[in-house]
Write a protein that holds these residues in place. Structure first.
Motif, PDB file in Angstrom:
ATOM      1  N   LEU A 108       0.708  -1.214  -0.195  1.00  0.00           N
ATOM      2  CA  LEU A 108       0.150   0.031  -0.048  1.00  0.00           C
ATOM      3  C   LEU A 108       0.746   1.285  -0.069  1.00  0.00           C
ATOM      4  CD1 LEU A 108      -2.898  -0.863   2.587  1.00  0.00           C
ATOM      5  CD2 LEU A 108      -2.827  -0.633  -0.048  1.00  0.00           C
ATOM      6  N   HIS A 109       1.926   1.282   0.685  1.00  0.00           N
ATOM      7  CA  HIS A 109       2.916   2.526   0.727  1.00  0.00           C
ATOM      8  C   HIS A 109       2.088   3.622   1.132  1.00  0.00           C
ATOM      9  CE1 HIS A 109       6.627   0.565  -0.140  1.00  0.00           C
ATOM     10  NE2 HIS A 109       6.117  -0.139  -0.992  1.00  0.00           N
ATOM     11  N   LEU A 110       1.727   3.601   2.292  1.00  0.00           N
ATOM     12  CA  LEU A 110       0.437   5.087   2.569  1.00  0.00           C
ATOM     13  C   LEU A 110       1.268   6.055   2.762  1.00  0.00           C
ATOM     14  CD1 LEU A 110      -1.752   3.323   5.131  1.00  0.00           C
ATOM     15  CD2 LEU A 110      -2.304   3.368   2.649  1.00  0.00           C
ATOM     16  N   GLY A 111       2.361   6.058   2.795  1.00  0.00           N
ATOM     17  CA  GLY A 111       3.117   7.382   3.280  1.00  0.00           C
ATOM     18  C   GLY A 111       3.572   8.012   1.765  1.00  0.00           C
ATOM     19  N   SER A 112       3.089   7.525   0.667  1.00  0.00           N
ATOM     20  CA  SER A 112       3.210   7.981  -0.653  1.00  0.00           C
ATOM     21  C   SER A 112       2.040   8.845  -1.254  1.00  0.00           C
ATOM     22  CB  SER A 112       3.568   6.954  -1.855  1.00  0.00           C
ATOM     23  OG  SER A 112       4.686   6.459  -1.454  1.00  0.00           O
ATOM     24  N   ARG A 128       1.461  -7.063  -8.121  1.00  0.00           N
ATOM     25  CA  ARG A 128       2.070  -5.895  -8.699  1.00  0.00           C
ATOM     26  C   ARG A 128       2.069  -4.604  -7.685  1.00  0.00           C
ATOM     27  NH1 ARG A 128      -0.374  -9.058 -12.020  1.00  0.00           N
ATOM     28  NH2 ARG A 128       0.327  -9.685 -14.135  1.00  0.00           N
ATOM     29  N   GLY A 129       1.269  -4.916  -6.698  1.00  0.00           N
ATOM     30  CA  GLY A 129       1.379  -4.049  -5.595  1.00  0.00           C
ATOM     31  C   GLY A 129       0.291  -2.835  -5.874  1.00  0.00           C
ATOM     32  N   PHE A 130      -0.407  -2.269  -4.593  1.00  0.00           N
ATOM     33  CA  PHE A 130      -1.434  -1.201  -4.804  1.00  0.00           C
ATOM     34  C   PHE A 130      -0.836   0.259  -4.913  1.00  0.00           C
ATOM     35  CE2 PHE A 130      -4.758   1.632  -3.124  1.00  0.00           C
ATOM     36  CZ  PHE A 130      -5.853   0.914  -3.337  1.00  0.00           C
ATOM     37  N   GLY A 131       0.279   0.392  -4.080  1.00  0.00           N
ATOM     38  CA  GLY A 131       0.784   2.013  -4.048  1.00  0.00           C
ATOM     39  C   GLY A 131       2.070   2.101  -5.003  1.00  0.00           C
ATOM     40  N   PHE A 132       2.660   3.035  -4.498  1.00  0.00           N
ATOM     41  CA  PHE A 132       3.968   3.263  -5.310  1.00  0.00           C
ATOM     42  C   PHE A 132       5.005   4.000  -4.308  1.00  0.00           C
ATOM     43  CE2 PHE A 132       0.956   6.664  -6.033  1.00  0.00           C
ATOM     44  CZ  PHE A 132       1.728   7.952  -5.395  1.00  0.00           C
ATOM     45  N   ILE A 133       6.314   4.010  -4.834  1.00  0.00           N
ATOM     46  CA  ILE A 133       7.205   4.404  -3.933  1.00  0.00           C
ATOM     47  C   ILE A 133       8.449   4.885  -4.945  1.00  0.00           C
ATOM     48  CG2 ILE A 133       8.525   2.543  -3.497  1.00  0.00           C
ATOM     49  CD1 ILE A 133       9.215   3.499  -0.577  1.00  0.00           C
ATOM     50  N   GLY A 134       8.992   6.050  -4.447  1.00  0.00           N
ATOM     51  CA  GLY A 134      10.277   6.819  -5.548  1.00  0.00           C
ATOM     52  C   GLY A 134       9.388   7.439  -6.398  1.00  0.00           C
ATOM     53  N   TYR A 135       9.292   6.926  -7.742  1.00  0.00           N
ATOM     54  CA  TYR A 135       8.696   7.303  -8.777  1.00  0.00           C
ATOM     55  C   TYR A 135       7.030   7.310  -8.379  1.00  0.00           C
ATOM     56  CZ  TYR A 135       5.952   7.482 -13.198  1.00  0.00           C
ATOM     57  OH  TYR A 135       5.062   7.602 -14.290  1.00  0.00           O
ATOM     58  N   PRO A 136       6.445   8.615  -8.506  1.00  0.00           N
ATOM     59  CA  PRO A 136       4.948   8.471  -7.972  1.00  0.00           C
ATOM     60  C   PRO A 136       4.077   8.246  -9.211  1.00  0.00           C
ATOM     61  CG  PRO A 136       5.717  10.914  -8.220  1.00  0.00           C
ATOM     62  CD  PRO A 136       6.975   9.978  -8.427  1.00  0.00           C
ATOM     63  N   GLY A 137       4.173   7.132  -9.689  1.00  0.00           N
ATOM     64  CA  GLY A 137       3.450   6.704 -10.957  1.00  0.00           C
ATOM     65  C   GLY A 137       3.550   5.376 -11.348  1.00  0.00           C
ATOM     66  N   VAL A 180       3.479   1.010   4.843  1.00  0.00           N
ATOM     67  CA  VAL A 180       4.267   2.291   4.948  1.00  0.00           C
ATOM     68  C   VAL A 180       5.481   2.350   4.111  1.00  0.00           C
ATOM     69  CG1 VAL A 180       3.067   2.824   7.297  1.00  0.00           C
ATOM     70  CG2 VAL A 180       5.339   1.975   7.179  1.00  0.00           C
ATOM     71  N   ASN A 181       5.981   3.728   4.007  1.00  0.00           N
ATOM     72  CA  ASN A 181       7.199   3.866   3.344  1.00  0.00           C
ATOM     73  C   ASN A 181       8.530   3.550   4.413  1.00  0.00           C
ATOM     74  OD1 ASN A 181       6.091   4.215   0.986  1.00  0.00           O
ATOM     75  ND2 ASN A 181       6.240   6.271   0.843  1.00  0.00           N
ATOM     76  N   ASN A 182       8.487   4.495   5.689  1.00  0.00           N
ATOM     77  CA  ASN A 182       9.637   4.321   6.322  1.00  0.00           C
ATOM     78  C   ASN A 182       9.249   4.403   7.970  1.00  0.00           C
ATOM     79  OD1 ASN A 182      11.744   4.895   4.377  1.00  0.00           O
ATOM     80  ND2 ASN A 182      10.687   6.801   4.027  1.00  0.00           N
ATOM     81  N   ARG A 183       8.092   4.883   8.155  1.00  0.00           N
ATOM     82  CA  ARG A 183       7.856   5.283   9.766  1.00  0.00           C
ATOM     83  C   ARG A 183       6.144   4.591   9.620  1.00  0.00           C
ATOM     84  NH1 ARG A 183      10.189   9.491  12.381  1.00  0.00           N
ATOM     85  NH2 ARG A 183       8.230  10.080  13.281  1.00  0.00           N
ATOM     86  N   SER A 184       5.868   4.102  11.047  1.00  0.00           N
ATOM     87  CA  SER A 184       4.695   3.575  11.062  1.00  0.00           C
ATOM     88  C   SER A 184       3.480   4.566  11.313  1.00  0.00           C
ATOM     89  CB  SER A 184       4.731   2.866  12.390  1.00  0.00           C
ATOM     90  OG  SER A 184       5.401   1.694  12.330  1.00  0.00           O
ATOM     91  N   ASP A 185       4.044   5.857  11.698  1.00  0.00           N
ATOM     92  CA  ASP A 185       3.012   7.076  11.717  1.00  0.00           C
ATOM     93  C   ASP A 185       2.397   7.455  10.623  1.00  0.00           C
ATOM     94  OD1 ASP A 185       5.190   8.336  11.104  1.00  0.00           O
ATOM     95  OD2 ASP A 185       5.433   9.428  12.859  1.00  0.00           O
ATOM     96  N   GLU A 186       2.952   6.882   9.396  1.00  0.00           N
ATOM     97  CA  GLU A 186       2.253   7.306   8.040  1.00  0.00           C
ATOM     98  C   GLU A 186       1.000   6.862   7.857  1.00  0.00           C
ATOM     99  OE1 GLU A 186       6.784   6.971   5.962  1.00  0.00           O
ATOM    100  OE2 GLU A 186       5.395   5.654   5.270  1.00  0.00           O
ATOM    101  N   ALA A 187       0.601   5.771   8.551  1.00  0.00           N
ATOM    102  CA  ALA A 187      -0.560   5.030   8.416  1.00  0.00           C
ATOM    103  C   ALA A 187      -1.743   5.536   9.433  1.00  0.00           C
ATOM    104  CB  ALA A 187      -0.226   3.313   8.656  1.00  0.00           C
ATOM    105  N   LEU A 188      -1.301   6.000  10.546  1.00  0.00           N
ATOM    106  CA  LEU A 188      -1.972   6.938  11.420  1.00  0.00           C
ATOM    107  C   LEU A 188      -3.396   7.468  10.625  1.00  0.00           C
ATOM    108  CD1 LEU A 188       0.282   8.112  14.145  1.00  0.00           C
ATOM    109  CD2 LEU A 188      -1.354   6.301  14.348  1.00  0.00           C
TER     110      LEU A 188
END
Length: 425
Positions: free
Chosen positions: A190-194, A402-411, A223-231
Motif C-alpha cells: 500500500l505504501h500509505l506514506g506516498s 504488482r502492488g497497490f501503491g507506489f514509492i520513489g517514482y509516484p506513478g 508504509v514507506n519508512n515510519r509507522s505513523d504514516e499509516a495513522l
C-alpha cells in the motif's frame, strides 16, 4: 546528496548542448532561456521537496514535485547517448583532420592532389539536406527524451491510480470440500506514506470490497519508512473487512530500517505502533506464525512470515520453520511472504507441502509492458525471475502481486496497481 547534486548539474549542462545546437538566432535565445528557467525551477523544486519532507499536509504536492524531478532526470539520461554519440563523432573528425594535416605537413612538397584533398576534407558539409549531423543527433536526443516524458507524465497523473482487478482461479486436489469456491482478496504494498489524497485510495479499496471476499490478506509494506504514516488511514483500513478475517504480514519497509532513528528505543516504539495500527484496523498481523481458517469442520492453514529476501540487502527476518511448526503435511497451506525470492530460494526447495505462496514487493518496477497472451516484461525481471502474476511449479503455485501503491517514482507506466481476487476449487 552533494554527489547527486553535482551529477545532476553535469547531466543538465551536457543536455543543454543539444538544446543549444538546435536553438539558433533570436528565436533560439527564447528556447534556451525557457530551458534555463525550467532547469532552475527543478533545482528550486528540489529544495522545496526536501523542506516538505515529513509534512503530511503538503504530501500531495511533494509527490507531484518528486514526480517532476524524476521525469526530468530520466528523460535527460535517456537522451544522453545521442548527445554522447555526437561528441564522439566530432572527436573522431577532429582526430582525423589532425592526422591528415600532420601527415601532409611532413612532406617536403605537397602535390596539387594532396592539397586539394586537404581542402576538400575541410569543406565537406556534414549533410547535403540542410541539416548537419549534430542537428540530426540533437533532434534524435530530444525526440527520444520526449517519448518517456509523455509516458511518465501520464503514469504520474493517471497510471498510479488505475486500479486493476486480477481474477485468478486455482484448482487443488487436496483442497477441503468446504472450501470449494472460497474467495480471497490479496492486497500488497500500500505504501500509505506516498499518498496525499484519500479519494483515489478509497475508490481502489472499495473495488476490493465490492468483490465480497471470504478472506482478505495483505502481503506487506503498509508504509514507506515510519509507522505513523499509516495513522491518518486507520479509518479507511477499518473498512477492509471479510467474514473469515483480514490477515497481514510485514514487508521490508515496515520495520523502520530505512529511517535514521534517534535511539534504538525509538525504533522499537515505531514497531509497537505498527502493531497497534494493524490491531486498531481489525487486522490480524502474523509474524512467523500461522492461523487456521475453518468451514464446516474443514480447515486450511494460513502461514505468515516476516520479510525474507535474498536480493540486495533486504532483511531476512522470516522464520518459516517456526511459522509452520505443528502443521500437518496433509493440511492445505497458504503462505504469505512479502518477497518472492523467499519462495524461489527456500519454499520451493524445502517446503513442498505449501500449496500456494502469495508475495508482493517488486511492484513490477512500476513500469513495463503487459499485453495479455502477447508480451509481459519489466525491468524488474532483471532482478526477480518471478516478478508479477502466477507461476506454477508442479503442485505448488507462487503469485506475485504488482502492488497497490507506489514509492520513489509516484506513478505507474504499463504495470498498473493491482487487486487480486482468488477463487479456490
Amino acid at each position: 546528496m552533494l554527489f547527486i547534486l553535482l551529477f545532476w548539474i553535469g547531466v543538465d549542462l551536457y543536455f543543454y548542448q543539444a538544446v543549444k545546437t538546435l536553438s539558433k538566432g533570436n528565436k533560439g535565445k527564447i528556447y534556451r532561456r525557457i530551458y534555463t528557467a525550467f532547469s532552475l525551477s527543478l533545482y528550486a523544486l528540489t529544495g522545496i521537496s526536501i523542506a516538505l519532507n515529513g509534512h503530511t499536509l503538503l504530501l500531495n504536492y511533494r509527490n507531484l514535485i518528486i514526480g517532476i524531478l524524476f521525469i526530468g532526470f530520466i528523460v535527460r539520461l535517456i537522451a544522453l547517448p545521442w548527445i554522447f554519440l555526437d561528441d564522439l563523432r566530432m572527436l573522431l573528425v577532429w582526430l582525423t583532420n589532425k592526422t591528415v594535416r600532420r601527415f601532409t605537413s611532413q612532406k617536403v612538397r605537397r602535390t596539387d592532389a594532396s592539397a586539394q584533398a586537404d581542402e576538400a576534407l575541410n569543406s565537406i558539409p556534414e549533410s547535403a539536406n540542410g541539416i548537419t549531423r549534430s542537428e540530426f543527433l540533437s533532434r534524435a536526443a530530444l525526440i527520444t527524451a520526449g517519448i518517456p516524458l509523455v509516458g511518465l507524465t501520464y503514469g504520474t497523473l493517471r497510471g498510479a491510480y488505475a486500479y486493476t482487478l486480477h481474477k485468478v482461479i486455482l484448482s487443488y486436489p487436496n483442497l477441503p470440500p468446504s472450501f470449494d469456491g472460497f474467495t480471497m482478496v490479496q492486497l500488497s504494498d500500500l505504501h500509505l506514506g506516498s499518498f496525499g489524497s484519500s479519494r483515489d485510495v478509497k475508490r481502489g479499496l472499495q473495488m476490493a470490497m465490492d468483490t465480497k471476499p471470504d478472506c482478505v490478506v495483505f502481503t506487506g509494506d503498509l508504509v514507506n519508512n515510519r509507522s505513523d504514516e499509516a495513522l491518518p488511514w486507520i479509518p479507511l483500513l477499518k473498512e477492509i473487512r471479510a467474514p473469515k478475517g483480514v490477515y497481514s504480514i510485514l514487508g521490508n519497509h515496515d520495520y523502520g530500517d530505512y529511517h535514521q532513528w534517534d535511539s534504538q528505543q525509538a525504533k522499537l516504539d515505531n514497531m509497537s505502533l505498527m502493531h497497534q495500527i494493524q490491531a486498531d484496523a481489525g487486522w490480524t498481523l502474523m509474524r512467523n506464525e500461522h492461523r487456521y481458517l475453518e468451514i464446516n469442520h474443514d480447515r486450511i492453514a494460513l502461514i505468515g512470515v516476516d520479510n525474507w529476501g535474498s536480493r540486495g540487502r533486504f532483511p531476512k527476518y522470516g522464520d518459516l520453520a517456526l511459522a509452520s511448526q505443528g502443521i500437518n503435511n496433509d493440511t492445505f497451506q497458504i503462505l504469505l511472504s512479502h518477497d518472492p525470492s523467499h519462495f524461489e530460494d527456500i519454499v520451493l526447495a524445502e517446503y513442498p507441502h505449501i500449496d500456494l505462496t502469495l508475495s508482493g514487493h517488486t511492484h513490477g518496477m512500476q513500469a513495463g509492458i503487459e499485453i495479455p497472451d502477447v508480451v509481459k516484461w519489466s525491468p524488474s525481471s532483471w532482478v526477480y525471475p518471478h516478478w508479477a502474476g502466477l507461476y506454477n511449479f508442479g503442485k505448488q503455485n507462487l503469485y506475485v502481486n504488482r502492488g497497490f501503491g507506489f514509492i520513489g517514482y509516484p506513478g505507474r507506466v504499463g504495470i498498473l496497481p493491482e487487486i487480486t481476487v482468488f477463487e479456490l476449487s
